[in-house]
Design an enzyme around this catalytic site. Sequence first.
Site, PDB file in Angstrom:
ATOM      1  N   MET A 174      -3.992 -10.603  -7.200  1.00 21.47           N
ATOM      2  CA  MET A 174      -2.873 -10.802  -8.327  1.00 21.47           C
ATOM      3  C   MET A 174      -1.689  -9.956  -8.535  1.00 21.47           C
ATOM      4  SD  MET A 174      -5.605 -11.807 -11.204  1.00 21.47           S
ATOM      5  CE  MET A 174      -4.421 -12.009 -12.391  1.00 21.47           C
ATOM      6  N   ASP A 185       0.716  -1.231   0.169  1.00 22.00           N
ATOM      7  CA  ASP A 185       0.139   0.011   0.027  1.00 22.00           C
ATOM      8  C   ASP A 185       0.757   1.204  -0.075  1.00 22.00           C
ATOM      9  OD1 ASP A 185      -2.000  -1.588   0.259  1.00 22.00           O
ATOM     10  OD2 ASP A 185      -2.576  -1.089   2.140  1.00 22.00           O
TER      11      ASP A 185
END
Length: 593
Positions: A474, A317
Amino acid sequence: MDSVLASPSTSSFSSSPLNKINHFSTDCFYNYNFISNNTNTSRFSVSSSSGICNLRKFSSVKFDYGYRYGCGCRLRKRSGCSKIESKNTGDFMGSSPSPSPAISQPKVVTGPGGYILEDVPHLSDYIADLPTYSNPLQNNPAYSVVKQYFVHVDDTVPQKIVVHKDGPRGIHFRRAGPRQKVYFDSDEVHACIVTCGGLCPGLNTVIREIVCGLYHMYGVKKVLGIDGGYRGFYAKNTVQLNPKVVNDIHKRGGTILGTSRGGHDTSKIVDSIQDRGINQVYIIGGDGTQRGASVIFEEIRRRGLKVSVAGIPKTIDNDIPVIDRSFGFDTAVEEAQRAINAAHVEAESFENGIGLVKLMGRYSGFIAMYATLASRDVDCCLIPESPFFLEGPGGLFEYIEKRLKENGHMVIVIAEGAGQELLSESMQSMQQKDASGNKLLQDVGLWISQKIKDFFSKKRKMPINLKYIDPTYMIRAIPSNASDNVYCTLLAQSAVHGAMAGYTGFTSGLVNGRQTYIPFYRITEKQNKVVITDRMWARLLSSTNQPSFLSPKDVIEEKIEGEKEPSNALLDNGNCSQETLVTSKEIPKEKPK
Ligand SMILES: Nc1ncnc2c1ncn2[C@@H]1O[C@H](COP(=O)(O)OP(=O)(O)OP(=O)(O)O)[C@@H](O)[C@H]1O
Ligand SMILES: O=P(O)(O)OC[C@H]1O[C@](O)(CO)[C@@H](O)[C@@H]1O
Ligand SMILES: [Mg+2]
């Protein structure tokens, strides 16, 4: 207030609220001020061997309380070098027979022109008379030819590189890299590596490079892999790592060691470290992991163990502050392009096609922002830092309708943490948490898909074709790309150099393109977030032409509320001009365990 002049090698003083020690060494003159809370007689030796305030306590001395050290400390080089003022306010516990619960305080050095060094702890801060060894790299043909390969003890890296003529020099971090002297004999080292938290491209590369760095640069042969995150220290088997075992792992996603959330039991972990005779701990993980590493460091320090604790920051993140960016971020943004391309192809092939892509980003929308900027096919990017609304003038639905009318299709990228406040208004809030205590988010992608469909079919009677793509896992489960591989290598090698040099309680991180050692508290004190009133977000808005969803009134309120230092990463290296330094609303930091 007593003041005591110490001898070069050792010093004695009666504890009092403020004690002062002057120390001469071959290359440095140090002047330490001590604040002491305890009433016992204490003895110190002071050394400049690593270029830091080395305050050593004799193990024979009994302490009932912790004491602060180096408060108001001044470091001055003896010949031809600038004077460095140091303000050092640390609780100093050492290997006290009666351990104190006090935690270490920041080691802060100040100097002329507003210079501040936020230094990292060193083993010699709390262990007396540690032997040093010359760095084996001096005899390594690959390195001995490199001029100035060893990092000078005074090298520091500024947090901000854009400064004003009369501005202060500001915060600096210790430059990472090999030191002339190391605090571990190669045969003595028993290292371990653990990975915690969610996956991120590059984890295996970091593991590989720690193992190979220790082995090839320092001749260290004993490296243990801890299985499955923090709980692996006490609940699982370990695995022996060597260059052969890790040779190919950088080509694989995930972590060969396994990872987990939760399970941080400080005393069990440190017991395990002590029982196994581990003396270097490499901890790879995100903000939660670094908080865990900090607690482990404190416990190790409290027990007086000669164990270096080195963190390597991992976060898909990009929510860790101070550092330029986290490893794996480039790879994740690149992989997100594939999902966005697919969304675009789907959207433009159907009448009123809408491609919706959800990307990771619990509290920070960096992946969404960078993936959007990289793609140019995205018409709207929604991130947690930028509140939005659906209906009415200036809202999302109005914009979607406009884009469909203008262009026949559109692509929306949404970060998983965006619009959570809207979801909890319209859905029953679940308030569930993961094993580490992180709030579990509701699926904003599914929710917003349904809202868009309902609006256009029921309220607008307008047929739309919405395709929702969720590539969240993914993009983080793949191996790192070339540039992340290089980055991982540098981070890992820096961590190894730092631990070998006796530094501890630090995170290895890139600051303004330079490898540094950052104290844990700097890494864990806040989250890095997109600054929506900064230029990067403005660039995004002008690339997508989406509404800002902010009224001018909101902007003014944001400015007043956010008049504090912004997060640094990826935003012009944190060197935004003062007038644009406005953060989005701080999300209260959870205290997971
Ligand atoms: N305040 C804390 N004190 C001690 N340990 C902690 C603390 N916060 C988190 N941890 C431990 O750190 C580990 C990882 O934490 P978490 O699951 O929050 O992931 P993270 O490191 O933040 O990574 P990411 O969020 O990027 O996936 C867990 O084992 C958790 O128990
Ligand atoms: O791996 P888990 O537990 O599903 O957690 C997913 C979370 O981990 C992260 O990848 C990193 O914190 C977030 O983007 C995401 O919300
Ligand atoms: Mg986290």
